[in-house]
Design an enzyme around this catalytic site. Structure first.
Site, PDB file in Angstrom:
ATOM      1  N   ASP A  97       0.873  -1.174   0.000  1.00 47.54           N
ATOM      2  CA  ASP A  97       0.000   0.000   0.000  1.00 47.54           C
ATOM      3  C   ASP A  97       0.911   1.225   0.000  1.00 47.54           C
ATOM      4  O   ASP A  97       1.881   1.286   0.776  1.00 47.54           O
ATOM      5  CB  ASP A  97      -0.865   0.032   1.262  1.00 47.54           C
ATOM      6  CG  ASP A  97      -1.985  -0.983   1.246  1.00 47.54           C
ATOM      7  OD1 ASP A  97      -1.995  -1.851   0.348  1.00 47.54           O
ATOM      8  OD2 ASP A  97      -2.850  -0.915   2.134  1.00 47.54           O
ATOM      9  N   HIS A 153       4.510  -7.487  -0.399  1.00 47.75           N
ATOM     10  CA  HIS A 153       4.183  -8.750  -1.049  1.00 47.75           C
ATOM     11  C   HIS A 153       4.873  -8.854  -2.406  1.00 47.75           C
ATOM     12  O   HIS A 153       5.266  -7.846  -2.996  1.00 47.75           O
ATOM     13  CB  HIS A 153       2.665  -8.851  -1.239  1.00 47.75           C
ATOM     14  CG  HIS A 153       1.894  -8.809   0.048  1.00 47.75           C
ATOM     15  ND1 HIS A 153       1.186  -9.892   0.522  1.00 47.75           N
ATOM     16  CD2 HIS A 153       1.709  -7.820   0.970  1.00 47.75           C
ATOM     17  CE1 HIS A 153       0.606  -9.576   1.680  1.00 47.75           C
ATOM     18  NE2 HIS A 153       0.910  -8.316   1.957  1.00 47.75           N
ATOM     19  N   SER A 255       7.716   3.637   5.232  1.00 47.70           N
ATOM     20  CA  SER A 255       8.952   3.903   4.510  1.00 47.70           C
ATOM     21  C   SER A 255       8.682   3.937   3.018  1.00 47.70           C
ATOM     22  O   SER A 255       7.645   4.406   2.582  1.00 47.70           O
ATOM     23  CB  SER A 255      10.016   2.870   4.860  1.00 47.70           C
ATOM     24  OG  SER A 255      11.290   3.356   4.517  1.00 47.70           O
TER      25      SER A 255
END
Length: 290
Positions: A97, A153, A255
């Protein structure tokens, strides 16, 4: 000062001073330890304070509703089905995200962290056999805000045989700092994950970059946690295969991940600078279909 710096508002200047003129290493180590305190009062108070600074923090997608520590909340898992992975074989999906900070072409090894602030890919990825694959390739900078889901992911079916850890600073990686600190991504703690795509012509590499309060990267397929206390080898071997969408690891707090792709990939039309993407959303197309 340059034009990028001059264009910062007073509030942005104050934000920069508050987040980047503090003793970054000390503060990052302290927050790392503090966030793991398992006390219900400390945890509740910490999350309340966090909400003051992150009004968009949403925990309704989290798999559980109560957390043992602030770290437990930072690294929360999501409910099953909260993210839909685009399974189109030719599509490369977002590993996290994020807000799309920048994207574009790498030209003769040069790319941009922000408008007017170029850097050389060799300064970010010292291993020439990896960085040379993208000297005229493509890049997408994905910024994870502190309020976002912090796990990342696999963007494609792939294998990983090595993680390279590069020790560095912990500058904030928000847009304000990117306008002020040249070659910021090349100065911060980071890791290089070269993805074996099964094609000799199609290349993808992920570069997770740590930041202030978040110099901690945990990958599920290697033993050590890569943080400011890590004293092991820079090159860590492994043998791990992933299906698209499989979880690879997580950041503590928030980050950046920079995704590099060879020139034979194309950006998806819906990709926009400043736009929000979620895990599994399409970023690139042109991946070879077996």
């Amino acid at each position: 000062m340059n034009k990028a710096t001059d264009s910062l508002t007073f509030s942005e200047q104050v934000n920069f001073l508050v987040t980047n003129r503090l003793p970054r290493r000390w503060l990052t180590l302290f927050i790392g330890r503090f966030s793991k305190i398992e006390n219900p009062i400390v945890t509740k108070l910490s999350i309340t304070v966090w909400r003051w600074f992150a009004e968009d923090l949403r925990l309704d997608e989290a798999k559980k509703s109560t957390f043992t520590s602030l770290h437990d909340c930072f690294t929360r898992e999501l409910k099953d089905g909260a993210r839909v992975i685009d399974k189109t074989p030719s599509v490369v999906t977002s590993p996290c995200d994020a807000i799309v900070g920048e994207f574009g072409e790498v030209i003769d090894g040069k790319l941009y962290q922000a408008k007017g602030f170029p850097y050389q890919i060799n300064d970010l990825i010292p291993e020439v056999y990896i960085s040379d694959k993208y000297k005229n390739g493509k890049f997408i900078t994905l910024r994870l805000k502190s309020s976002m889901y912090h796990r990342f992911h696999s963007p494609i079916d792939c294998a990983v045989s090595q993680v390279t850890y590069i020790s560095g600073d912990t500058w904030n990686v928000n847009p304000i700092a990117l306008k002020k600190v040249e070659r910021l991504f090349c100065k911060n703690e980071r890791a290089v994950i070269d993805l074996h795509t099964g094609s000799e012509q199609h290349h993808l590499t992920l570069v997770p970059v740590a930041a202030i309060l978040v110099a901690s990267m945990k990958f599920h397929f290697i033993e050590p946690t890569l943080d400011m206390l890590y004293q092991g080898p820079n090159k860590i071997g492994c043998q791990q295969s992933f299906n698209k969408g499989d979880e690879m690891g997580y950041f503590q707090h928030g980050s950046t991940i920079i995704l590099f792709a060879s020139a034979n990939y194309q950006f998806c039309e819906q990709l926009q600078k400043g736009g929000r993407v979620n895990v599994g959303n399409p970023l690139l197309q042109g991946h070879p279909v077996n």
